[in-house]
Design a protein around this motif. Structure first.
Motif, PDB file in Angstrom:
ATOM      1  N   UNK A   1       0.779  -0.374  -0.798  1.00 18.22           N
ATOM      2  CA  UNK A   1      -0.507   0.327  -0.915  1.00 18.22           C
ATOM      3  C   UNK A   1      -1.244  -0.166  -2.219  1.00 18.22           C
ATOM      4  N   UNK A   2      -2.525   0.192  -2.406  1.00 16.04           N
ATOM      5  CA  UNK A   2      -3.631   0.812  -1.498  1.00 16.04           C
ATOM      6  C   UNK A   2      -4.172  -0.298  -0.302  1.00 16.04           C
ATOM      7  N   UNK A   3      -4.011  -1.511  -0.593  1.00 15.25           N
ATOM      8  CA  UNK A   3      -4.733  -2.502   0.075  1.00 15.25           C
ATOM      9  C   UNK A   3      -3.999  -3.326   1.021  1.00 15.25           C
ATOM     10  N   UNK A   4      -2.462  -3.119   1.154  1.00 19.38           N
ATOM     11  CA  UNK A   4      -1.613  -3.790   2.023  1.00 19.38           C
ATOM     12  C   UNK A   4      -1.521  -5.418   2.023  1.00 19.38           C
ATOM     13  N   UNK A   5      -1.580  -5.713   0.629  1.00 21.37           N
ATOM     14  CA  UNK A   5      -1.693  -7.089   0.089  1.00 21.37           C
ATOM     15  C   UNK A   5      -0.444  -7.990   0.497  1.00 21.37           C
ATOM     16  N   UNK A   6      -0.697  -9.090   0.819  1.00 17.89           N
ATOM     17  CA  UNK A   6       0.525 -10.001   1.095  1.00 17.89           C
ATOM     18  C   UNK A   6       0.803 -10.603  -0.450  1.00 17.89           C
ATOM     19  N   UNK A   7       2.082 -11.331  -0.313  1.00 17.20           N
ATOM     20  CA  UNK A   7       2.617 -11.907  -1.659  1.00 17.20           C
ATOM     21  C   UNK A   7       1.790 -12.730  -2.511  1.00 17.20           C
ATOM     22  N   UNK A   8       1.152 -13.802  -1.783  1.00 20.82           N
ATOM     23  CA  UNK A   8       0.087 -14.520  -2.455  1.00 20.82           C
ATOM     24  C   UNK A   8      -0.947 -13.956  -2.996  1.00 20.82           C
ATOM     25  N   UNK A   9      -1.431 -12.728  -2.497  1.00 14.68           N
ATOM     26  CA  UNK A   9      -2.646 -12.137  -3.315  1.00 14.68           C
ATOM     27  C   UNK A   9      -2.324 -11.199  -4.547  1.00 14.68           C
ATOM     28  N   UNK A  10      -0.894 -11.037  -4.714  1.00 12.16           N
ATOM     29  CA  UNK A  10      -0.576  -9.862  -5.695  1.00 12.16           C
ATOM     30  C   UNK A  10      -0.480 -10.539  -6.932  1.00 12.16           C
ATOM     31  N   UNK A  11      -1.017 -10.211  -7.958  1.00 12.14           N
ATOM     32  CA  UNK A  11      -1.017 -10.976  -9.346  1.00 12.14           C
ATOM     33  C   UNK A  11       0.533 -10.916  -9.940  1.00 12.14           C
ATOM     34  N   UNK A  12       1.118 -11.932 -10.552  1.00 13.61           N
ATOM     35  CA  UNK A  12       2.245 -11.808 -11.183  1.00 13.61           C
ATOM     36  C   UNK A  12       2.811 -10.718 -11.889  1.00 13.61           C
ATOM     37  N   UNK A  13       1.731 -10.113 -12.862  1.00 13.50           N
ATOM     38  CA  UNK A  13       1.854  -8.699 -13.656  1.00 13.50           C
ATOM     39  C   UNK A  13       2.136  -7.470 -12.638  1.00 13.50           C
ATOM     40  N   UNK A  14       1.543  -7.483 -11.588  1.00 16.51           N
ATOM     41  CA  UNK A  14       1.792  -6.333 -10.901  1.00 16.51           C
ATOM     42  C   UNK A  14       3.321  -6.541 -10.245  1.00 16.51           C
ATOM     43  N   UNK A  15       3.569  -7.867  -9.876  1.00 15.91           N
ATOM     44  CA  UNK A  15       4.949  -8.000  -9.288  1.00 15.91           C
ATOM     45  C   UNK A  15       6.233  -7.674 -10.177  1.00 15.91           C
ATOM     46  N   UNK A  16       5.909  -7.779 -11.436  1.00 15.38           N
ATOM     47  CA  UNK A  16       6.758  -7.522 -12.642  1.00 15.38           C
ATOM     48  C   UNK A  16       6.796  -5.958 -12.738  1.00 15.38           C
ATOM     49  N   UNK A  17       5.738  -5.426 -12.728  1.00 12.72           N
ATOM     50  CA  UNK A  17       5.666  -3.913 -12.959  1.00 12.72           C
ATOM     51  C   UNK A  17       6.248  -3.121 -11.598  1.00 12.72           C
ATOM     52  N   UNK A  18       6.140  -3.654 -10.539  1.00 13.65           N
ATOM     53  CA  UNK A  18       6.599  -3.059  -9.236  1.00 13.65           C
ATOM     54  C   UNK A  18       8.231  -3.024  -9.392  1.00 13.65           C
ATOM     55  N   UNK A  19       8.688  -4.038  -9.814  1.00 16.57           N
ATOM     56  CA  UNK A  19      10.294  -4.110 -10.099  1.00 16.57           C
ATOM     57  C   UNK A  19      10.681  -3.115 -11.119  1.00 16.57           C
ATOM     58  N   UNK A  20      10.156  -3.093 -12.216  1.00 20.00           N
ATOM     59  CA  UNK A  20      10.656  -2.434 -13.451  1.00 20.00           C
ATOM     60  C   UNK A  20      10.660  -0.794 -13.004  1.00 20.00           C
ATOM     61  N   UNK A  21       9.298  -0.635 -12.294  1.00 19.06           N
ATOM     62  CA  UNK A  21       8.772   0.921 -12.044  1.00 19.06           C
ATOM     63  C   UNK A  21       9.816   1.357 -11.096  1.00 19.06           C
ATOM     64  N   UNK A  22      10.340   0.468 -10.050  1.00 19.36           N
ATOM     65  CA  UNK A  22      11.029   0.915  -9.017  1.00 19.36           C
ATOM     66  C   UNK A  22      12.616   1.254  -9.586  1.00 19.36           C
ATOM     67  N   UNK A  23      12.797   0.221 -10.518  1.00 21.07           N
ATOM     68  CA  UNK A  23      14.157   0.273 -11.355  1.00 21.07           C
ATOM     69  C   UNK A  23      14.305   1.886 -11.973  1.00 21.07           C
ATOM     70  N   UNK A  24      13.309   1.952 -12.493  1.00 21.52           N
ATOM     71  CA  UNK A  24      13.380   3.362 -13.439  1.00 21.52           C
ATOM     72  C   UNK A  24      13.343   4.189 -12.474  1.00 21.52           C
ATOM     73  N   UNK A  25      12.818   4.581 -11.167  1.00 19.88           N
ATOM     74  CA  UNK A  25      12.661   5.540 -10.145  1.00 19.88           C
ATOM     75  C   UNK A  25      13.849   5.518  -9.616  1.00 19.88           C
TER      76      UNK A  25
END
Length: 365
Positions: free
Chosen positions: A295-319
């Motif tokens: 969320x919020x847009x239901x984007x696919x991998x090719x549309x997601x920017x690299x920085x957001x992909x990094x942030x998703x991983x480290x944020x989930x790791x912390x969570x």
């Protein structure tokens, strides 16, 4: 060796029974974690060992009754090991604790995957069970080495050593005209940390993981923009009632709706500031998932920017390390690593290897 097919392709014969087992496992897991935490302090306490044995024996029995064979296969070698601890033949060590926690985590992930129809091959259950079977029959002086090999075979990482999870603060030389803004963004992140004692230090942990993951990959993401995104990605939470985003119990549909608005709040602030468009994009997209399930847009991998992909991983790791803190014990680093690497559809595969390299360096040096 346990039934290989049952570990690779477990059959769900009764959905209602599977759900019943999942609920039973959820009830028993906190007690297991608490017993393990206590055994780390008192590894020869027979009463604690007996309590842990009973809990695992109950899970094994529930699995048999509910026809969840994979649960029986995972629990049986743990039961054998704990029986040896109970008899005084084997000492309950930190490595043994990590193996039991890893097995519990894998069992939880397995039944969740079976309940939702997802694949489980990446969980490496054959390696886990065969490793534990070897430990259950090994001489006492061989168990530690076998435990270490089992953890590495399943997670890809050598076991965590005491104190190795300590992090230093990552820094980089931001351009002078951006440094003032970054200090302001950091002050907001630190203000967010004051909302819960569980958040203490999270800003620096996330920053180190994000910048180091980017560096391992060759710095394809602008470091200053990534730093700003780390600071700001959850600031939008402060526009949501604390009764919602600090809630320990089950979230309502309305709670979820409000929480899903938080990336837009912080991204909107950054978007309105000069020079921070890239950081705004990262913040807006950090809960998107490669398969379109985010969320919020239901984007696919090719549309997601690299920085957001990094942030998703480290944020989930912390969570993940905080997810079960209400049980009285934070998840171990090994368990967090295992869960991140087991989420095959949630994170961008091209960033998992750089992230793993950072974690490996952190826990092995």
């Amino acid at each position: 060796m346990a039934d290989l097919l049952a570990l690779l392709q477990p059959v769900v014969s009764d959905r209602e029974s599977l759900q019943e087992f999942i609920e039973d496992l959820e009830d028993l897991a906190p007690g297991i974690e608490n017993d393990i935490a206590a055994l780390r302090r008192s590894p020869t306490d027979r009463a604690l060992i007996a309590s842990l044995f009973r809990s695992l024996h109950t899970i094994k029995g529930d699995a048999a009754i509910c026809k969840v064979e994979v649960g029986v296969l995972i629990c049986h070698p743990i039961e054998s090991l704990l029986s040896r601890c109970r008899d005084g033949e084997v000492v309950f060590s930190a490595l043994l604790a990590e193996v039991v926690l890893l097995a519990l985590d894998r069992l939880e992930l397995t039944v969740e995957a079976l309940n939702t129809g997802r694949a489980i091959a990446h969980l490496k259950l054959p390696e886990l069970v065969s490793g534990m079977e070897g430990m259950a029959t090994a001489h006492g002086d061989e168990i530690a080495a076998r435990a270490a090999r089992t953890i590495e075979a399943v997670t890809g990482f050598k076991p965590v050593q005491a104190g190795s999870e300590a992090l230093t603060v990552a820094t980089h030389a931001a351009p002078a005209d951006l440094a003032v803004d970054l200090r302001f963004f950091r002050s907001l992140a630190l203000q967010l940390e004051t909302r819960s004692p569980l958040f203490k230090g999270r800003t620096d942990r996330l920053l180190r993981l994000a910048l180091d993951t980017n560096a391992v990959a060759g710095n394809p993401v602008d470091a200053s923009q990534l730093e700003a995104a780390v600071y700001m990605h959850d600031v939008g939470m402060m526009f949501t009632p604390e009764s919602v985003w600090l809630k320990v119990g089950k979230l309502t549909d309305e709670d979820k709706r409000q929480l899903r608005e938080h990336p837009g709040h912080a991204a909107g602030l950054l978007e309105r500031m000069r020079d921070w468009a890239a950081a705004s994009e990262m913040v807006a997209q950090h809960h998107e998932m490669p398969d379109g399930g985010g969320y919020p847009a239901g984007m696919l991998a090719t549309a997601i920017c690299p920085g957001a992909k990094i942030l998703a991983i480290v944020d989930a790791f912390e969570a993940v390390t905080l997810k079960h803190s209400h049980r009285g014990q934070t998840r171990s680093l090994v368990r967090a690593i295992a869960e991140i690497n087991a989420c095959d559809n949630q994170f961008a595969s091209e960033w998992i290897a750089p992230f793993n390299a950072v974690i490996r360096r952190m826990v092995e040096h």
